[in-house]
Design an enzyme around this catalytic site. Structure first.
Site, PDB file in Angstrom:
ATOM      1  N   GLU A  84     -11.704  34.522 -58.380  1.00  0.00           N
ATOM      2  CA  GLU A  84     -12.658  34.964 -59.397  1.00  0.00           C
ATOM      3  C   GLU A  84     -11.754  34.313 -60.737  1.00  0.00           C
ATOM      4  OE1 GLU A  84     -14.691  38.970 -58.106  1.00  0.00           O
ATOM      5  OE2 GLU A  84     -12.691  38.820 -58.447  1.00  0.00           O
ATOM      6  N   ASP A 124     -24.931  39.586 -55.501  1.00  0.00           N
ATOM      7  CA  ASP A 124     -25.673  39.726 -54.309  1.00  0.00           C
ATOM      8  C   ASP A 124     -26.488  40.906 -54.861  1.00  0.00           C
ATOM      9  OD1 ASP A 124     -24.117  42.275 -53.282  1.00  0.00           O
ATOM     10  OD2 ASP A 124     -22.665  40.946 -54.029  1.00  0.00           O
TER      11      ASP A 124
HETATM   12  N1  ADE Z   1     -18.762  43.152 -55.450  1.00  0.00           N
HETATM   13  C1  ADE Z   1     -19.588  42.190 -55.369  1.00  0.00           C
HETATM   14  N2  ADE Z   1     -20.892  42.648 -54.364  1.00  0.00           N
HETATM   15  C2  ADE Z   1     -20.446  43.978 -54.246  1.00  0.00           C
HETATM   16  C3  ADE Z   1     -21.035  44.956 -53.497  1.00  0.00           C
HETATM   17  N3  ADE Z   1     -22.287  44.645 -53.109  1.00  0.00           N
HETATM   18  N4  ADE Z   1     -20.561  46.206 -53.381  1.00  0.00           N
HETATM   19  C4  ADE Z   1     -19.392  46.255 -53.892  1.00  0.00           C
HETATM   20  N5  ADE Z   1     -18.629  45.607 -54.456  1.00  0.00           N
HETATM   21  C5  ADE Z   1     -19.258  44.079 -54.861  1.00  0.00           C
END
Ligand code: ADE
Length: 253
Positions: A14, A219
């Site tokens: 990142e 996501d």
């Molecule tokens: N970081 C990126 N996506 C995530 C998720 N779905 N849950 C927890 N941390 C995350």
């Protein structure tokens, strides 16, 4: 020497593009963590990778505060979007952070951090405003060029939006729609979920050091949350993180 700004992320992937832009780079390792300091846009900065989760993030930021006495702390990386309209590729800037898996009830109300007496820890207003301006400048500037060759089926860089609101952190990668839904029903103002920000917020608030958190949405915290996760970080989150941080440092002093 002026105090640096500390910029932390959970994963090497990142934050690594920031390191590539530093002048006068210096590196130190302690207790398995690597700290890289230098100048970015002429301003002192120190970066570190915390690892996943609240304990790793708290330990890392505490060590950074002790070792480098930063003037400000920024935590950056990816998060799952849970708020309505928060889409993959969008940027969420936290105005407050909550530890969604913290529960000391019945001694304290659910989510309340006893040392602070609040559930939602406010990010520093000035730093968050500067970060928001930096994010807008970045999106209108270098972002298009950074995204030129990105071909992620799920991601439309033309419609990238910036959201400001609550971010929830907990020691769980949320990858089920039902879990994301239940989190939002308990904490309706939450826009994004990740695993570190609110722990950094707690340590910085206890130490009275101004902090801010921003995240690229990788996501929707549902069953497809792991699809293209690493590709998204490499192609989108890493350049976005470096671009916004560089813009922030250009504007700060
Ligand atoms: N970081 C990126 N996506 C995530 C998720 N779905 N849950 C927890 N941390 C995350």
């Amino acid at each position: 020497m002026t105090s640096p700004i500390a910029v932390l992320s959970a994963m090497e992937q990142e934050g690594h593009l920031i390191e590539a832009r530093l002048d006068e780079l210096r590196e130190e390792t302690s207790f398995g963590r690597r700290y890289v300091s230098g100048l970015l846009a002429g301003n002192p900065i120190v970066t570190a990778v915390s690892g996943f989760g609240k304990a790793a993030a708290a330990a890392t930021v505490a060590a950074v505060l002790e070792r480098y006495s930063p003037s400000h702390v920024v935590f950056a990386g990816v998060a799952g979007g849970v708020g309505s309209g928060v889409e993959i590729g969008d940027i969420v800037i936290a105005d407050r952070l909550v530890q969604h898996d913290f529960d000391a009830s019945p001694i304290f109300q659910r989510f309340v951090i006893p040392s602070l007496g609040v559930a939602q820890i406010r990010a520093d207003e000035q730093l968050t405003a500067a970060l928001t301006a930096a994010a807008h400048d970045y999106l209108q500037g270098r972002y298009r060029k950074d995204m030129e060759r990105v071909e992620l089926a799920v991601f439309d860089s033309v419609r990238t939006r910036i959201h400001t609101g609550a971010v929830a952190s907990g020691d769980r990668f949320v990858s089920h729609e039902a879990e994301a839904r239940s989190l939002v029903s308990e904490l309706p103002s939450v826009l994004a979920v990740e695993m570190e920000g609110a722990a950094v917020a707690q340590v910085c608030a206890e130490a009275s050091v101004p902090f801010a958190v921003f995240r690229s949405i990788s996501d929707r915290a549902d069953e497809s949350a792991d699809v293209d996760f690493l590709a998204f970080i490499a192609e989108v989150a890493a350049p976005v993180t470096a671009g916004i941080v560089e813009q922030l440092l250009r504007g700060l002093r």
